[in-house]
Design a protein around this motif. Sequence first.
Motif, PDB file in Angstrom:
ATOM      1  N   SER A 184       0.825  -1.217   0.000  1.00  0.00           N
ATOM      2  CA  SER A 184       0.000   0.000   0.000  1.00  0.00           C
ATOM      3  C   SER A 184       0.854   1.259   0.000  1.00  0.00           C
ATOM      4  CB  SER A 184      -0.926   0.014   1.219  1.00  0.00           C
ATOM      5  OG  SER A 184      -1.872  -1.027   1.168  1.00  0.00           O
ATOM      6  N   SER A 185       2.042   1.171   0.580  1.00  0.00           N
ATOM      7  CA  SER A 185       2.919   2.342   0.665  1.00  0.00           C
ATOM      8  C   SER A 185       3.408   2.815  -0.699  1.00  0.00           C
ATOM      9  CB  SER A 185       4.118   2.040   1.561  1.00  0.00           C
ATOM     10  OG  SER A 185       3.703   1.781   2.889  1.00  0.00           O
ATOM     11  N   ASN A 186       3.185   2.014  -1.736  1.00  0.00           N
ATOM     12  CA  ASN A 186       3.587   2.402  -3.100  1.00  0.00           C
ATOM     13  C   ASN A 186       2.472   3.111  -3.869  1.00  0.00           C
ATOM     14  OD1 ASN A 186       6.415   1.089  -3.940  1.00  0.00           O
ATOM     15  ND2 ASN A 186       5.389  -0.263  -2.479  1.00  0.00           N
ATOM     16  N   LYS A 187       1.376   3.436  -3.161  1.00  0.00           N
ATOM     17  CA  LYS A 187       0.233   4.089  -3.823  1.00  0.00           C
ATOM     18  C   LYS A 187       0.616   5.375  -4.545  1.00  0.00           C
ATOM     19  CE  LYS A 187      -3.743   2.657  -1.030  1.00  0.00           C
ATOM     20  NZ  LYS A 187      -4.859   3.144  -0.186  1.00  0.00           N
ATOM     21  N   TYR A 188       1.562   6.109  -3.957  1.00  0.00           N
ATOM     22  CA  TYR A 188       1.911   7.419  -4.511  1.00  0.00           C
ATOM     23  C   TYR A 188       2.389   7.333  -5.960  1.00  0.00           C
ATOM     24  CZ  TYR A 188       6.866   6.263  -3.922  1.00  0.00           C
ATOM     25  OH  TYR A 188       8.105   5.684  -4.014  1.00  0.00           O
ATOM     26  N   LYS A 189       2.791   6.147  -6.407  1.00  0.00           N
ATOM     27  CA  LYS A 189       3.292   5.979  -7.775  1.00  0.00           C
ATOM     28  C   LYS A 189       2.167   5.879  -8.796  1.00  0.00           C
ATOM     29  CE  LYS A 189       7.291   3.334  -6.088  1.00  0.00           C
ATOM     30  NZ  LYS A 189       8.003   2.029  -6.123  1.00  0.00           N
TER      31      LYS A 189
END
Length: 322
Positions: free
Chosen positions: A111-116
């Motif tokens: 989930s921490s890669n959502k910003y991409k």
Amino acid sequence: MNKLVKISDVFDIKYGNSLELINLEQCKSTDLHSIPFISRTEKNNGVSSFVFERIDIDSNPSHTLSVAVGGSVLSTFYQPLPYYTGFHVLVLYPKREMNVAEMLFYAKCISSNKYKYNYGRQANKTLKDILIPENPSINLIDRLSIYKTEIEQKLKQQPLITEKFDLNKSNWKSFLISDLFQITGSKTTPKQDLEDIGKGKYPFVTTQATNNGVDNFYDEYTEEGNILTIDSAVIGYCSYQPFKFSASDHVEKLIPKFKMNKYHAMFLVTILNLEQYRYNYGRKASQTRLKEISIKLPSRDEEPDFKFMENYIKSINYSKVL
């Protein structure tokens, strides 16, 4: 440093069911043969509804991760029960034995890669190549496991009081909301202003009817806590805000004219949310309308029986974790 590897090195990635909710029979979570329906939402552990299980559709197994690759991209959740999925939801099967704490760790990593990503860039083709730690540290997993155990133990605790109370509505009386609360608006704080200030401990309360109305947490507040809020834009969703907070547009405040504790608040929130049938997009829960509405409450000597409300909430399951 922990070695980073591709998601496909740690999990087998498979497509979910790609079902449409409209073609399934919705039900309550407590109904026999009910099963969660996981969609692309980032709320409620990905569960948008419960539906009746069908013998002609295989469910996805429990102890897997669901990942939205469209919509709220990379909303990733651990699923403890068998489930169905909507479109653009992938299912991750661990390639090695993992406990729940490890699965939750990886859900957060993904989930921490959502910003991409955004609504114009989906993750169906690139999910497999996202980098995650090969193995979480033993110390971290131990701490997560202890925290999980503590939460489970809290949920197993007995109510604060064992006496049972009957909701005999024959002695309930009607009270104007305006006699119980000062009804006023909150200060509107643009979300971008809060993003510029940065994340923190204060809730940002919006008109959403999930997660207690809280969208995120920032290092800024404009309102005092221990009040009720009601959305005046959609369905009149009411929630209790125990802490200082900031708010979006259309968040009305109900400031108690009595000494309100969290048990009173939980009882009153439930009653006020039963009033949602009064509201829709053409008929909002405006301050003017709220001041004209009466609600029925337990009464004693023609006054609200706050002691009964408190004891009733204390007598139900999970009251110790409020």
